[in-house]
Design an enzyme around this catalytic site. Structure first.
Site, PDB file in Angstrom:
ATOM      1  N   ASP A   1      -2.035  12.408  23.405  1.00 18.88           N
ATOM      2  CA  ASP A   1      -3.240  12.289  23.990  1.00 18.88           C
ATOM      3  C   ASP A   1      -3.418  10.983  24.318  1.00 18.88           C
ATOM      4  O   ASP A   1      -4.042   9.751  23.855  1.00 18.88           O
ATOM      5  CB  ASP A   1      -4.280  12.699  22.996  1.00 18.88           C
TER       6      ASP A   1
ATOM      7  N   HIS B   1      -7.853  12.728  26.949  1.00 18.95           N
ATOM      8  CA  HIS B   1      -9.131  13.490  27.097  1.00 18.95           C
ATOM      9  C   HIS B   1     -10.268  12.499  27.826  1.00 18.95           C
ATOM     10  O   HIS B   1     -11.131  13.013  28.284  1.00 18.95           O
ATOM     11  CB  HIS B   1      -9.584  14.282  25.827  1.00 18.95           C
TER      12      HIS B   1
ATOM     13  N   SER C   1     -12.619   7.668  20.475  1.00 13.33           N
ATOM     14  CA  SER C   1     -11.697   8.303  21.220  1.00 13.33           C
ATOM     15  C   SER C   1     -10.952   7.182  22.000  1.00 13.33           C
ATOM     16  O   SER C   1     -11.619   6.692  23.060  1.00 13.33           O
ATOM     17  CB  SER C   1     -11.998   9.415  22.095  1.00 13.33           C
TER      18      SER C   1
END
Length: 722
Positions: A223, A88, A656
Site C-alpha cells: 500500500d 489508497h 494512512s
C-alpha cells in the site's frame, strides 16, 4: 480530470479511561511530547525531543506532510521533495490519470524523469510551521458570552488569532479545539499546491486482497504511492507551472533496510483524523443498535449496484473504482465496529466507568448529575437518530442531488458577483470542475436503481410521523401504497425530464446556464427539498441543534471533570486532524479463536494467496517472475521479501500513509490499516488487540527498484543498510 477530493479515512483505533497513559496508547501533541520522553527512551527511542519537534532547527515534523487538508499523511524521503504515502491515499490521482489506453491503475507507473511526472490539480500538501497554546486568549475572550452567541464569538476570536499570527507571511493557520473546548492550540502551516504523481505499483500490489483482506491481519498489501512537491524558482510555494522546481525540504527521512524484530521501538508521526474516545455509554448503544446498521444497509445498496456495472466493462470500472473503494472501506468498518464493540462488551465497560465517575462526582456540584443529564439527552434524541443518518447516507447520496445544489450555489454566486471578473473566473472554474466530477462517475443504470432503493429504504425505516410532505406527495402521486413502485416511476420521470442528471443534457444546459432555467428543473426542485440546513430545520425544528448544543456543553464539562479526576496522569485529547505522535513497539498478538498472529508477512504469503484472474488476489507477471527467480536484490530477509508488519501504535483515519519510524529516526514502513479485532477501538482502546498494519519499506523499495526499474528514484533516497 477529476478534482482531487477527500478520500476515505481508513484506520480507526481508540481508548478507555482505565489506563490513560499506557506507552502504546495515545496520540500526543508534538509540542508537549517532552512529557512522554522518558517512556519513549525506555522503549528504544534514541533521539532528543528537539529532533521530534522544534521551531529553531529542522526536526522530523518538517518531513511530515498533511495531504489535502488531512485525509492522509505523507513523508518527505529525499532532498528533491519526493513524498511517500499509501496507495489508497493516491488512488484517486492514479485513477484520474488512467484510461483504457494507458491504464496506470492496473499496470502501475514510475516516472523515469521529471517530465513524466503527472500534475494533480486540487491536491495540496501542508507542512506544520509551529504550534502555540492560545487557550488563555480564547477562554478570556469567551468570558461573559451567552450560549446563543458563543459559536460566533469563538469563530471571531479564532480568526483574529490566526490573522495576527500569519500577518505579513504566506502561511495559513487554524485554531483547533482540544479536550472538548477546555484547551485551544494555534497551528501555522505552509501549503504547497504543485503536487505531481511520481509512481505507484499496479493495484494488484497496492490493493492486494481487496475488500476480503481489508481491516484483516495477516495482510500482504503493498500500500504505497509516490508524489513530488514542487516550488517556484524563488523557493516559495507556487501553483503549477512547467518551470517550477522540486521542493528542497528542511528535513527528509532516511530509510532503513536493516530489518525489524519483536519489541523494536516504532513511532507513527502524522495527522490522525477524528476519534470519539470520551463518548458515553449512551452514544455507544445508539451507534451499535441504531445508526451503524443503517449506514451499512445504505452503503450496501450503492456498492451492489456499482459492482454489477463495474463488472461489465473496464471503462466503467475505472470510472467508479475510486468512489466504490471509499464507500466500501467504511461499509466494512461500520460492520466491524459494531461487531467488536459488542464482542468486547464496551457498553458495559463504559457503564462501569460512568458509575465510578458518578461516585467520585457525588459531592462535586458541577459534575454530580452529568450521567443523568446525558441519559435524558439521548432519550430525547434517539427517535430522530435513524432519520438523521438517512440525510447524508441516503437522501444526499445520489450524485445528481448534491450536484444540482452545487450548481445553484455557483450560478447564484455568479449573478451576485458578475462585475468582479476574477471572482467570475474562479466560480466558473469551480462549477465546471464539480460538474465534470459528477459526470465522470455517472452510470445511469446504477444511479437510477440506487436512487429508487434508497428512497424506498427511507420510506420504510424512518418513522411515518417524521416524513416531510414532499416525500409523501411522491408516493401518493406515482403509486399510492407501493413505495418501491412510486420511487421507481419518480426516477423515470426525473431522468426523462431533467436537464441536470444525464451528462449529455447537463453539458448542453451548461452551455448557457441560468438560475431561472435551473429553478424550473424537476431534479433541482426535488434537490431543493434536501438542502441540508433547510431540511433539518423544516423537519426537525430545533431538536437536532438543541441536542448538539447541549451535548457539547455536557462533553466539555465531562472532559473537564476527567482532567481534574486524572490530574496525576498524562491524558491525551481526541484526534482532530492535527499533527500527533504515537509510539509503541513491534508486537504480535493472539486473535479471535485463540489464533497466534505473526509479527510480519512476506512474499511467500503473497504467492500463497495468488489467484490468477481474481479481482482481489491476482498479481502482475513481473512479481511472479521475480519471485520464481529469487530476484530480491538487497531487500531480502531469510530468502524472501518482507511485506507487512504490525505495531501496537495508536492511530486513526488520517494516519494512512504516516511514516513508521524506528528508534534511530529512520523510516521502516508506512502505516495503512488496522486489524479486525480492534474495529471497536474508536471508543475503547484494547492493548490486547489494537494493532497498526504497516507496509515494510523493504517491500516498497523492492517494488520500485526490482519490479519498476526506477533507478532514478532509488538514487534519490538515503538508504541505511547497517
Amino acid at each position: 480530470m477529476k478534482k482531487f477530493k477527500i478520500s476515505a479515512l481508513l484506520i480507526l483505533l481508540t481508548i478507555t479511561f482505565a489506563d490513560l497513559a499506557r506507552a502504546d496508547e495515545g496520540m500526543w501533541i508534538p509540542i508537549l511530547i517532552g512529557k512522554n520522553y522518558q517512556q519513549m527512551k525506555k522503549q528504544g527511542f534514541k533521539l532528543t525531543p528537539e529532533d521530534l519537534y522544534s521551531i529553531n532547527k529542522a526536526s522530523i515534523k518538517d518531513a511530515i506532510v498533511s495531504l489535502g487538508g488531512g485525509f492522509c499523511t505523507g513523508e518527505v524521503v529525499s532532498n528533491k521533495g519526493l513524498v511517500f504515502t499509501n496507495h489508497h491515499c493516491g488512488y484517486e490521482a492514479i485513477d484520474a490519470n488512467s484510461t483504457p489506453q494507458n491504464d496506470i491503475l492496473d499496470n502501475g507507473f514510475y516516472a523515469k524523469n521529471y517530465s513524466e511526472e503527472k500534475p494533480i490539480p486540487g491536491l495540496y500538501m501542508e507542512f506544520l510551521v509551529r504550534i502555540e497554546d492560545v487557550s488563555a486568549q480564547v477562554l478570556e475572550g469567551l468570558k461573559g458570552t451567552n450560549d446563543q452567541n458563543r459559536d460566533e464569538k469563538l469563530a471571531d476570536i479564532k480568526k483574529a488569532i490566526v490573522n495576527n499570527a500569519i500577518s505579513g507571511t504566506h502561511y495559513g493557520g487554524a485554531v483547533n479545539t482540544f479536550y472538548d473546548g477546555n484547551q485551544y492550540f494555534l497551528f501555522v502551516y505552509d501549503r504547497y499546491t504543485d503536487i505531481r504523481l511520481v509512481g505507484a505499483p499496479p493495484q494488484s500490489i497496492g490493493k492486494f486482497g481487496g475488500e476480503t483482506d481489508n481491516w484483516e491481519w495477516p495482510r500482504h498489501t503493498g500500500d504505497f504511492s509516490i508524489f513530488r512537491i514542487y516550488m517556484g524558482k524563488d523557493g516559495q510555494p507556487a501553483d503549477y507551472a512547467a518551470d517550477n522546481v522540486p521542493y528542497v525540504p528542511k528535513r527528509f527521512l532516511p530509510l532503513s533496510i536493516k530489518g525489524i524484530k519483536k519489541g523494536d521501538f516504532a513511532m507513527v508521526y502524522g495527522y490522525p483524523g477524528r476519534t470519539d474516545r470520551f463518548l458515553t455509554s449512551n452514544g455507544i448503544k445508539l451507534a451499535t443498535d441504531e445508526t451503524n446498521p443503517v449506514i451499512v444497509k445504505l452503503r450496501d445498496i450503492r456498492l451492489k449496484a456499482w459492482k454489477e456495472e463495474m463488472d461489465k466493462s473496464l471503462d466503467t470500472r475505472l470510472k467508479l473504482s475510486s468512489e466504490y473503494a471509499k464507500i466500501a472501506n467504511y461499509w466494512k468498518y461500520y460492520i466491524g465496529e459494531t461487531e467488536q464493540l459488542k464482542h468486547l462488551d464496551v457498553y458495559d465497560q463504559k457503564k462501569h466507568e460512568e458509575e465510578e465517575f458518578t461516585k467520585w462526582a457525588a459531592n462535586k456540584e458541577p459534575y454530580r448529575n452529568l450521567m443523568e443529564d446525558y441519559k435524558k439527552l439521548y432519550a430525547d434524541y434517539e427517535p430522530y437518530a435513524i432519520h438523521r443518518t438517512y440525510i447524508n447516507e441516503g437522501l444526499l447520496a445520489p450524485g445528481f442531488v448534491v450536484n444540482a445544489l452545487n450548481t445553484n450555489y455557483f450560478l447564484t454566486a455568479l449573478n451576485t458577483q458578475k462585475d468582479d471578473a476574477a471572482a467570475v473566473a474562479d466560480l466558473t472554474k469551480q462549477l465546471k470542475e464539480y460538474n465534470a466530477e459528477y459526470v465522470n462517475t455517472y452510470n445511469e443504470t446504477a444511479d437510477k436503481r440506487i436512487f429508487a432503493q434508497l428512497m424506498e429504504s427511507y420510506y420504510k425505516d424512518v418513522p411515518m410521523d417524521q416524513h416531510p410532505e414532499f416525500i409523501e406527495n411522491i408516493v401518493s402521486k406515482y403509486a399510492p401504497g407501493n413505495a418501491m413502485e412510486a420511487f421507481s416511476k419518480f426516477a423515470d420521470y426525473l431522468w426523462a425530464n431533467s436537464n441536470l442528471i444525464a451528462p449529455d443534457k447537463l453539458n448542453a444546459f451548461m452551455q448557457n446556464p441560468s438560475v431561472d432555467a435551473l429553478s424550473n428543473d424537476p431534479a433541482f426542485v426535488y434537490a431543493l427539498n434536501l438542502k441540508p440546513r433547510a431540511y433539518v430545520k423544516n423537519v426537525f425544528g430545533n431538536k437536532i441543534s438543541d441536542f448538539e448544543a447541549r451535548k457539547a456543553d455536557l462533553d466539555k464539562l465531562y472532559v473537564q471533570a476527567l482532567l481534574e479526576k486524572n490530574q496525576d496522569k498524562l491524558m491525551y485529547p481526541d484526534a482532530n486532524s492535527t499533527m500527533r505522535i504515537s509510539y509503541g513497539t513491534l508486537e504480535p498478538y493472539v486473535g479471535k479463536d485463540n489464533v497466534k498472529m505473526p509479527l510480519q508477512t512476506n512474499l511467500d504469503g503473497v504467492m500463497a494467496k495468488y489467484k490468477p484472474g481474481d479481482s482481489e488476489f491476482d498479481l502482475p507477471k513481473s512479481l511472479i517472475d521475480a519471485y520464481k527467480h529469487k530476484n530480491f536484490g538487497q531487500y531480502a530477509e531469510n530468502g524472501t521479501i518482507p511485506v507487512d508488519f504490525i505495531t501496537d501504535d495508536d492511530i486513526t483515519g488520517g494516519n494512512s500513509g504516516s511514516p513508521v519510524i524506528n528508534g534511530d529516526g529512520e523510516l521502516i514502513g508506512l502505516a495503512f490499516d488496522g486489524n479486525w479485532e480492534s474495529m471497536g477501538s474508536n471508543i475503547a482502546f484494547t492493548k490486547k488487540y489494537n494493532r497498526t498494519i504497516c507496509v515494510d519499506i523493504r517491500y516498497v523499495l523492492w517494488c520500485i527498484d526490482i519490479l519498476g526499474h526506477a533507478d532514478n528514484l532509488i538514487s534519490e533516497l538515503d538508504i541505511h543498510k547497517n
